[in-house]
Scaffold this motif. Structure first.
Motif, PDB file in Angstrom:
ATOM      1  N   PRO A  96       0.802  -1.237   0.000  1.00 35.27           N
ATOM      2  CA  PRO A  96       0.000   0.000   0.000  1.00 35.27           C
ATOM      3  C   PRO A  96       0.829   1.279   0.000  1.00 35.27           C
ATOM      4  O   PRO A  96       0.420   2.271  -0.601  1.00 35.27           O
ATOM      5  CB  PRO A  96      -0.842  -0.115   1.281  1.00 35.27           C
ATOM      6  N   ILE A  97       2.022   1.241   0.626  1.00 38.32           N
ATOM      7  CA  ILE A  97       2.842   2.459   0.671  1.00 38.32           C
ATOM      8  C   ILE A  97       3.343   2.831  -0.726  1.00 38.32           C
ATOM      9  O   ILE A  97       3.487   3.989  -1.072  1.00 38.32           O
ATOM     10  CB  ILE A  97       4.016   2.276   1.675  1.00 38.32           C
ATOM     11  N   SER A  98       3.572   1.830  -1.551  1.00 38.90           N
ATOM     12  CA  SER A  98       4.033   2.108  -2.926  1.00 38.90           C
ATOM     13  C   SER A  98       2.887   2.519  -3.833  1.00 38.90           C
ATOM     14  O   SER A  98       3.101   2.987  -4.946  1.00 38.90           O
ATOM     15  CB  SER A  98       4.725   0.874  -3.512  1.00 38.90           C
ATOM     16  N   LEU A  99       1.666   2.308  -3.378  1.00 45.91           N
ATOM     17  CA  LEU A  99       0.504   2.464  -4.255  1.00 45.91           C
ATOM     18  C   LEU A  99      -0.345   3.700  -3.941  1.00 45.91           C
ATOM     19  O   LEU A  99      -0.812   4.388  -4.840  1.00 45.91           O
ATOM     20  CB  LEU A  99      -0.372   1.209  -4.138  1.00 45.91           C
ATOM     21  N   TYR A 100      -0.566   3.973  -2.641  1.00 45.99           N
ATOM     22  CA  TYR A 100      -1.507   5.043  -2.286  1.00 45.99           C
ATOM     23  C   TYR A 100      -0.991   6.464  -2.556  1.00 45.99           C
ATOM     24  O   TYR A 100      -1.710   7.265  -3.147  1.00 45.99           O
ATOM     25  CB  TYR A 100      -1.969   4.873  -0.833  1.00 45.99           C
ATOM     26  N   PRO A 101       0.236   6.791  -2.129  1.00 43.30           N
ATOM     27  CA  PRO A 101       0.668   8.181  -2.349  1.00 43.30           C
ATOM     28  C   PRO A 101       0.913   8.503  -3.824  1.00 43.30           C
ATOM     29  O   PRO A 101       1.200   7.617  -4.624  1.00 43.30           O
ATOM     30  CB  PRO A 101       1.973   8.282  -1.543  1.00 43.30           C
ATOM     31  N   GLU A 102       0.843   9.768  -4.135  1.00 42.56           N
ATOM     32  CA  GLU A 102       1.013  10.250  -5.503  1.00 42.56           C
ATOM     33  C   GLU A 102       2.423   9.979  -6.047  1.00 42.56           C
ATOM     34  O   GLU A 102       2.620   9.769  -7.231  1.00 42.56           O
ATOM     35  CB  GLU A 102       0.712  11.764  -5.498  1.00 42.56           C
ATOM     36  N   GLY A 156      -3.054   4.649  -8.728  1.00 41.61           N
ATOM     37  CA  GLY A 156      -1.696   4.541  -8.211  1.00 41.61           C
ATOM     38  C   GLY A 156      -0.911   5.810  -8.482  1.00 41.61           C
ATOM     39  O   GLY A 156      -1.461   6.799  -8.958  1.00 41.61           O
TER      40      GLY A 156
END
Lengths: 168, 773
Positions: A96-102, A156
């Motif tokens: 999730p850390i690689s996916l949620y932020p811009e 993503g």
């Protein structure tokens, strides 16, 4: 891996409009701090002598994940041919850390950059044998053409940076 | 066409051309062009395709074993596998999972309605999962942007990969402005995407259950592979604590190493990308922490050190729940069906749709059934929804074979279409007007075959009779009342020029000028002038129906060319190839004709003569379809000894024949050349181009997939407008050229109509003596 493989990786990423920086382990922390726009969240880096800057929150709450502009994660390996980074599903939240932020900042050891998809599958098979059996091959930025034109940064990240640790 | 009359079908096609055609063409043709580029840039593309196909063949062969294997693997990981017999079974199971989940854990978010977020999945479209869940009081949100647009618009997918391909940006903007009433109206794709990301992001964060499909399922590790560009599938799979993946049983492949060629090829064939943005390989339940956005201050990772320790011994973190639903819904029966089995190799990339000229014009709402669309949809619909659903659109396939080169697993899609057409033919009711064609149609088909199909399927007999009575038959056929009758009874559109039959057939002309003996003398004279190759070859020129009765000029040109290059020719009266019958799905008739043709040619082949064919679709029948109709040895004999005319001339020139015996250009004379769809699939465009170049022309080839005529297709009233729409794209490419040549009968006819000038076969340009228009 040979410098040539990293060169190929860099060219593939260029085509995807993803930046690549080669840094030494000693300089990595500082470079990450510069690239990571705040608020930033991250998954701990497993590379010897490299740690995340203070400004990057590990073990984020869901509110912090939602608010983060940058996610910093290690990746298990990278495939030069396509400019792919292999993000593993870990209990530290790399997925999730690689996916949620811009913005996603992916950190990979130079020795983990493999030339092509076939070598990538060899690495994948090794990981599966060791129980690391949930992996995302992420190539470039999230994209869609469903709204009529190509747009990046859909569900993503729309902005990806790769840091290659030259001496790891 | 069982459900609609011809004119209803024509109206429907016209409507689609006007409303959806432009958007579909823009997107499908762009994906197709990118596929060419990516396939071209991939060194081992053929090896990759062969490997992918062989893995699928093996997997479908071992399917029952793989189902057991994946059950064990997923259960060992801590998940559940459910094999659903049909749509109702699958839907009931998923509904029950959602109900149980929300009873145990309460409902996430603010509302009291259980909520599900989904990533795009054609399999869930096939079973109408959304309707079933909504009927059970469950809120469902599609998160793929294209699917969500359709959900908002209450519309259905028109393409396997790009479901909302038929909608343009302004149409989507209008829809969203109306529905969501934003402060500032949406205009750009950027604005629309941003809004969708925020709106759907909220839904995902608050969802109770995430549902995905699966592009591939690795049986022995229980790994679900999801291939996406947006990232929504990853979010749906890992954000809620319950993940349900729904996949047809055919998605199973044995091991991780079998996955590699598919990861490598699926995006190349689908969108022309080297690889998709996200290839997600999950062996759930995964170690990734679940995300509870209702509890914003709790670290998502919990006590991750102990979680790491837990996962190190192979156990998941414990709060994840995973269900794999494997859907049968007719697939086991398809596996038992020798003709439909290949459909199960399909990886749902949509390359067949993108490469299809008709699809590029009308899209999946015309060229599709209840769920699936495009070339391979006939097999899917016949298998999962039944023949009726496939019959609706099966005739959109002209058998052009361009999808054969596109398919990453080398499925013979046109053959599946032919088989289904044959089965549809046989299921129909006998209609009136049969008496009209009875006398002309010595076929061996049973059942209520459409009279138009019977007519075109027996075109050889028709042509023979018409030629015998020409020119009277031509005057008659052009007369208004006759055209009206042909339109009403056989569905031949009255706007279409009919072929003009020649009184003297090519076979008669050849006999009239002295037959094989005279031909030998001419070839000898040419050889004596050292124009010919010293090859000692002899040719049987195949007089296909059109060359024999209609465009005898191209047959005469072929004979003269071969003789001028020192090769004696025979033009015997030979049976039909069966190509016309196959186009109408009349397999029994084609089978009989193939046997007769082989029998008629066997002695020539044994005598070492080469069979040279002018009409590419007849050569394609011999090289491609005969393996379904004749014994292997016969097919091999025919295949090895038969050639396309320009391919043959190319061989002669390569072996020393002198092109100066032909009509040559000055080296730079521009010629626009449209090869032929089936000829291109057989890799025969290049030799024609090479011959034209060797003979002093500067050929420019067209890249339109098809002329839109494709045999009988363009004559049929319901398809006339579509045929012209496709044809205009080709005509637009070549209209500027002074000389336009085309290899196929249909291509030439279509271009002559559209360009209002002569479009000869390349051999007519090359034959000794200037070509005169």
């Amino acid at each position: 891996m040979t410098a040539d493989t990293v060169g190929r990786f860099e060219r593939a990423l260029e085509g995807l409009e993803v930046g690549l920086e080669r840094v030494s382990a000693a300089d990595a922390r500082e470079r990450i701090e510069t690239i990571a726009q705040e608020p930033a969240v991250g998954a701990p880096l497993p590379f010897e002598g490299v740690s995340l800057p203070e400004s990057v929150t590990t073990e984020p709450t869901s509110a912090e994940l939602e608010a983060a502009r940058t996610g910093v994660t290690p990746v298990g390996f990278a495939i030069a041919e396509y400019g792919t980074v292999a993000v593993e599903s870990t209990a530290t939240g790399a997925e999730p850390i690689s996916l949620y932020p811009e913005r996603h900042v992916a950190v990979v050891a130079e020795s983990d950059v493999v030339p092509n998809i076939s070598a990538g599958f060899d690495r994948l098979a090794e990981g599966f044998a060791d129980g690391r059996d949930s992996v995302v091959f992420a190539t470039g930025r999230s994209a869609t053409a469903d709204m009529g034109d190509l747009v990046h940064g859909v569900h993503g990240p729309g902005d990806v940076h790769v840091i290659v640790l030259e001496d790891r | 066409m069982a459900q609609r009359t011809r004119s209803q079908q024509a109206d429907r096609i016209r409507h689609l051309l006007e409303t959806e055609g432009e958007a579909i063409h823009t997107h499908a043709s762009a994906s197709n062009a990118r596929r060419y580029e990516t396939y071209g840039a991939t060194d081992d593309i053929e090896a990759l395709r062969a490997e992918a196909r062989s893995i699928k063949e093996d997997a479908i062969d071992r399917l029952p074993d793989l189902i057991d294997t994946v059950k064990n693997a997923v259960e060992a990981n801590g998940g559940t596998v459910y094999v659903a017999d049909d749509a109702a079974d699958a839907n009931a199971y998923v509904s029950e999972v959602v109900r149980t989940e929300t009873e145990e854990n309460g409902i996430a978010g603010d509302g009291d309605t259980p909520s599900v977020v989904k990533s795009k999945s054609m399999t869930t479209e096939e079973i109408d999962l959304n309707d079933a869940l909504e009927a059970d009081g469950i809120d469902v949100t599609e998160t793929d942007l294209g699917e969500w647009v359709l959900q908002v618009a209450d519309d259905t997918p028109s393409h396997i990969v790009g479901p909302a391909m038929h909608l343009s940006r302004p149409e989507i903007a209008e829809l969203f402005n109306e529905r969501f009433d934003p402060d500032e109206p949406f205009e750009t794709a950027e604005e629309l995407t941003r809004f969708a990301r925020d709106h759907l992001g909220e839904r995902i964060r608050a969802a109770d259950v995430g549902i995905t499909g699966a592009n591939f399922v690795v049986a022995d590790s229980g790994t679900i592979t999801l291939v996406t560009n947006e990232g929504n599938a990853r979010k749906c799979a890992v954000t809620p604590d319950t993940h349900v993946a729904i996949a047809g049983v055919e998605k199973l492949i044995p091991t991780l190493s079998d996955l590699e060629p598919f990861v490598d090829i699926i995006a190349k064939s689908a969108t022309g990308q080297p690889i998709s943005q996200y290839v997600t390989m999950l062996s759930p339940p995964t170690d990734s922490p679940t995300l509870d956005f209702d509890d914003p201050d709790e670290p998502i990772t919990g006590d991750w050190e102990s979680a790491e320790a837990a996962s190190a011994d192979g156990n998941a973190t414990g709060d994840r729940d995973f269900h794999l639903v494997l859907l049968d819904n007719g697939r086991t029966d398809m596996r038992e069906d020798d003709q439909l089995r290949e459909t199960l190799y399909c990886i749902r990339c949509g390359a067949c749709s993108n490469s299809c000229a008709n699809f590029q014009s009308v899209g999946g709402h015309g060229f599709g059934g209840e769920t699936y669309s495009g070339g391979i949809a006939t097999g899917w619909e016949a298998g999962v929804h039944g023949q009726e659903s496939a019959a609706e659109f099966n005739d959109f396939c002209t058998g052009c074979t361009r999808c054969v080169d596109a398919c990453p697993v080398k499925i013979d899609i046109p053959w599946i279409n032919t088989v289904v057409r044959d089965r549809v033919n046989r299921s129909g009711d006998p209609e009136s007007y049969d008496f009209l064609v009875d006398g002309l149609t010595p076929d061996v088909e049973e059942g209520g075959l459409d009279p138009g199909k019977r007519f075109f399927g027996n075109i050889g007999t028709v042509a023979k009779a018409a030629s015998a009575t020409a020119p009277v038959s031509n005057w008659l056929a052009d007369a208004g009342p006759v055209r009206g009758l042909l339109e009403r009874t056989l569905g031949i559109d009255r706007r279409r020029d009919l072929p003009a039959f020649q009184r003297e057939s090519l076979v008669d002309w050849f006999e009239g000028r002295g037959g094989p003996e005279a031909s030998s003398r001419r070839a000898e004279r040419a050889a004596a002038r050292e124009n010919g190759a010293d090859l000692d070859r002899e040719v049987v020129l195949y007089p296909d129906v059109y060359t024999n009765y209609v465009d005898t000029d191209r047959g005469k040109a072929a004979v003269r060319t071969l003789e001028a290059l020192g090769v004696p020719v025979r033009v015997p009266d030979l049976p039909e190839s069966g190509r016309a019958a196959l186009s109408q799905g009349m397999i029994a008739t084609a089978d009989r004709q193939a046997s007769k043709l082989y029998a008629a040619l066997a002695e020539d082949i044994d005598a070492g003569r080469d069979v040279v064919v002018v009409e590419p679709s007849d050569l394609a029948a011999i090289h491609r379809e005969y393996e379904r109709l004749l014994p292997e040895r016969s097919v091999e004999q025919l295949r090895t000894n038969s050639y396309e005319i320009c391919e043959y001339v190319y061989g002669l020139l390569e072996n020393g024949a002198d092109p100066s015996a032909l009509s040559t250009g000055d080296g730079a004379e521009p010629v626009a050349y449209h090869s032929h769809c089936q000829q291109r699939t057989l890799d025969l465009e290049a030799p024609t181009v090479a011959v034209l170049e060797r003979c002093g022309y500067a050929p420019e080839t067209s890249d339109a997939e098809c002329c839109g005529m494709a045999g009988s297709f363009g004559y049929k009233r319901e398809f006339y407008d579509l045929s012209m729409d496709v044809g205009e794209r080709l005509a637009g490419q070549v209209e500027g050229a002074e000389t336009v040549v085309a290899s196929g009968t249909s291509c030439g006819d279509q271009l002559e109509t559209l360009l209002e000038r002569d479009v000869p076969h390349p051999i007519e340009l090359l034959a000794p003596g200037e070509y005169r228009t």
